[in-house]
Write an enzyme that holds these catalytic residues in place. Sequence first.
Site, PDB file in Angstrom:
ATOM      1  N   LYS A 191      23.187   9.686 -34.775  1.00  0.00           N
ATOM      2  CA  LYS A 191      24.037   9.654 -33.583  1.00  0.00           C
ATOM      3  C   LYS A 191      23.793   8.382 -32.757  1.00  0.00           C
ATOM      4  O   LYS A 191      22.644   8.059 -32.430  1.00  0.00           O
ATOM      5  CB  LYS A 191      23.758  10.894 -32.733  1.00  0.00           C
TER       6      LYS A 191
ATOM      7  N   CYS B 187     -21.131   4.151 -23.993  1.00  0.00           N
ATOM      8  CA  CYS B 187     -21.125   4.288 -22.545  1.00  0.00           C
ATOM      9  C   CYS B 187     -21.709   5.642 -22.134  1.00  0.00           C
ATOM     10  O   CYS B 187     -22.915   5.820 -22.222  1.00  0.00           O
ATOM     11  CB  CYS B 187     -19.716   4.063 -22.014  1.00  0.00           C
TER      12      CYS B 187
ATOM     13  N   GLY C 197     -21.808   8.127 -23.847  1.00  0.00           N
ATOM     14  CA  GLY C 197     -22.498   8.540 -25.072  1.00  0.00           C
ATOM     15  C   GLY C 197     -23.888   7.930 -25.188  1.00  0.00           C
ATOM     16  O   GLY C 197     -24.795   8.527 -25.777  1.00  0.00           O
TER      17      GLY C 197
ATOM     18  N   GLU D  39     -24.648  11.001 -11.605  1.00  0.00           N
ATOM     19  CA  GLU D  39     -23.207  11.237 -11.652  1.00  0.00           C
ATOM     20  C   GLU D  39     -22.890  12.734 -11.651  1.00  0.00           C
ATOM     21  O   GLU D  39     -21.861  13.159 -11.129  1.00  0.00           O
ATOM     22  CB  GLU D  39     -22.607  10.594 -12.914  1.00  0.00           C
TER      23      GLU D  39
ATOM     24  N   HIS E 294     -18.144  -0.918 -24.213  1.00  0.00           N
ATOM     25  CA  HIS E 294     -17.118  -0.320 -25.085  1.00  0.00           C
ATOM     26  C   HIS E 294     -16.764  -1.258 -26.234  1.00  0.00           C
ATOM     27  O   HIS E 294     -15.816  -2.034 -26.141  1.00  0.00           O
ATOM     28  CB  HIS E 294     -15.854  -0.019 -24.274  1.00  0.00           C
TER      29      HIS E 294
ATOM     30  N   GLU F 143     -15.293  -0.710 -28.925  1.00  0.00           N
ATOM     31  CA  GLU F 143     -13.986  -0.431 -29.550  1.00  0.00           C
ATOM     32  C   GLU F 143     -12.891  -1.344 -29.018  1.00  0.00           C
ATOM     33  O   GLU F 143     -11.888  -1.578 -29.684  1.00  0.00           O
ATOM     34  CB  GLU F 143     -13.601   1.049 -29.363  1.00  0.00           C
TER      35      GLU F 143
END
Length: 538
Positions: free
Chosen positions: A186, A382, A384, A406, A516, A518
Site C-alpha cells: 500500500k 561500570c 558491573g 548510591e 564503557h 562497548e
Amino acid sequence: MTRFIFVTGGVVSSLGKGMSAATVGALLRAHGFKVRMRKLDPYLNIDPGTMSPLQHGEVYVTEDGAETDLDLGHYERFLHQFARSADSTSGGKIYNNVLVKERRGDYLGATVQMIPNVTDEIKDFIRSDLTDEDFVICEVGGTVGDIESLVFLEAIRQFSNDIKRKNAMFIHLTLLPYIETAKELKTKPTQHSVRNLLEKGIQPDMLICRSTVRLAESERKKIALFCNVEAENIIPALDVDNVYKLPLIYREEGVDTRLLEYFGIESKTADMSDWERLAERIDNVSGETTLALVVKYAMDSDAYKSLKEAIYHAGLMNGVKVKIKWIDAEMLENVSDDVIAAHFKGIKGLIVPGGFGVRGTEGKINAIRYAREHKLPYLGICLGMQLAVIEFARHVMNIDDAGSTEFERPCTPVISLMTEWNRDGEKAVRSKNSNMGGTLRLGAYPCVLKEGTVARRAYGQPEIRERHRHRYEMNIGYLQQFEKAGLIISGRSPDGELPEMVELAGYPFFVGVQFHPELKSNPFDAHPLFVELVKNIK
Ligand code: GLN
C-alpha cells in the site's frame, strides 16, 4: 563546499532511520568524501541522560562527553569515526539556549518567536563546528506530523534555501505496508506522509521505502507520480538479516549513484572492500557459545544496544556466534545456590553491564559470586565493576556490609561518590545535591594499564582512553586493603589515583572496568576486551 542531506521519517517510528542515515554516510565515505553525521531530536529533554532506557534506548556517550541518542552509536559504528558533542541536539537544548539568550538580553527590544529565533538557533546548530566536510547528514528524530518536529522541519526548509536548494537534499523514510489479504503493497500512507512534508514546504528528493516485499515497477511509478519524486529516487528497502550488509544493499539499489547525480559530483574513489570483507566474515561464522547478561531490564531491548553490538563484533572477530541469555537480576535474589546454578546451566561467560539504582543489585552480586567461585569468565562494566568490588569485599575480605553509597543503605562504602576530580588538568566538582542531569563523569579519560595483567595483554598497549558515564567510584580509602586481599588494580588514571580497572589473578578472564568499552567497538575493529572475553568462552 559542504552539502547537506536531511533525513526525516514518516508513517510510523522504528523504521530504522538512524541506520539508513548511517548507511548513506558510510556510502559517501566509501566514495572518498569527508562526512559528518548529526542528530536533531525534537523532544524537550535537554539530553536523553535522564530518560528511561526502556523508552528511549541506551544513552550513548561521545568521546568528548555528551550524552546523546543511540543513533550516534550507529553513526560511529558505520562511519568508523568519532562523533562529537556538537553532533547532537534536542528541542530542549535549543529552547533552553534561546531562553538563556532572552534573559541575557541578546534579543533586547525584539519579541522572541519560533521564527526566526528558534529556527535560527536550529540553523546555527546545523552549521556549527564544521571545517571542510563534503557532506553533513542531519537526521531529524521523530516522525513527520509530530508537534515537536514542526519547528525543526521549518528550520531545515529555510536552511535548504539559505545554502541554495541544490546543495541540500531531503531524504524521507517511509513504510509500505503489505496487506496480506489483498496481496498488495500500500502506497497511501507514504503519499500522506509526503503530503504532510509538502505542507511544511519540503519536497523530498529521495524516498527510502521500508517494506517486507519487493516494490513492483508499477508501484514505484505510482509513488513517483503522487509524491513528485523521480522514480529512480524511490529506493526499496527490504528487511535485512544483518544491518552491516546495508551499505552493500543500498549500493546495489543505486543510492550512492543517485546521491552523486543529484549533487552533480563525481566519486573520488569507490572502495567497498571493507564492507565486502565484513559481509564475508558475517557469513562465515561457525559454532556458537552463550553469554549471560544479568540486567535490570531483562529483555532484548535497545537499552543495551552498543553492548549487544560489541558482543556481536567480538563474535565475528573470533568466528563464533555468541548467543545472549538475558537474566533478570531480581530472579537471582533470595534464592538458593542451586537455583542460581540452574540459571547458569550451559552458560560460558557472564557480563554485568552498567546500571543505576539499587534495584536488582543483590541479584547481580549473586551472579558475580557464582562467576568468581566457578571461574566463569566475567566482564563487569561500570556498575558491573562496582558490584564485583562489593562482592569481593563481602565474600573474600569478609566485610559483610560492603556496599555503595548510591544504594542509600548503611554500609561500609567501598564504592562512593567522588566529589572532586581532575579533567585534563582542571578541577571538576559535584555534590550529592547536584542536578541529576549533567553531573556524571562523562566522556573519555586516559587509563594506564599495569604490566602482566589480562587487561594489558588484551589491549596490547600501555595506555588507553575509554568513555565514562557514572557518578560513583571505587573508594580510594580502601585500595590498599583490596590489593592486600588479592584484587589487582589493572588500570588507573595517569596520576595513579583512581582505579579504572580491576581483575583477579589466576582467572582466565575476570575483569571489571569503570568505563564503557562497548561504546568504542565497531564491526571493523572489535573491542579488545570483548574479543578477549569471547576468546575465553568459545
Ligand atoms: N550507578 C553507577 C554510578 O553512577 C554506575 C553507572 C553505570 O553503570 N553507568 O557510578
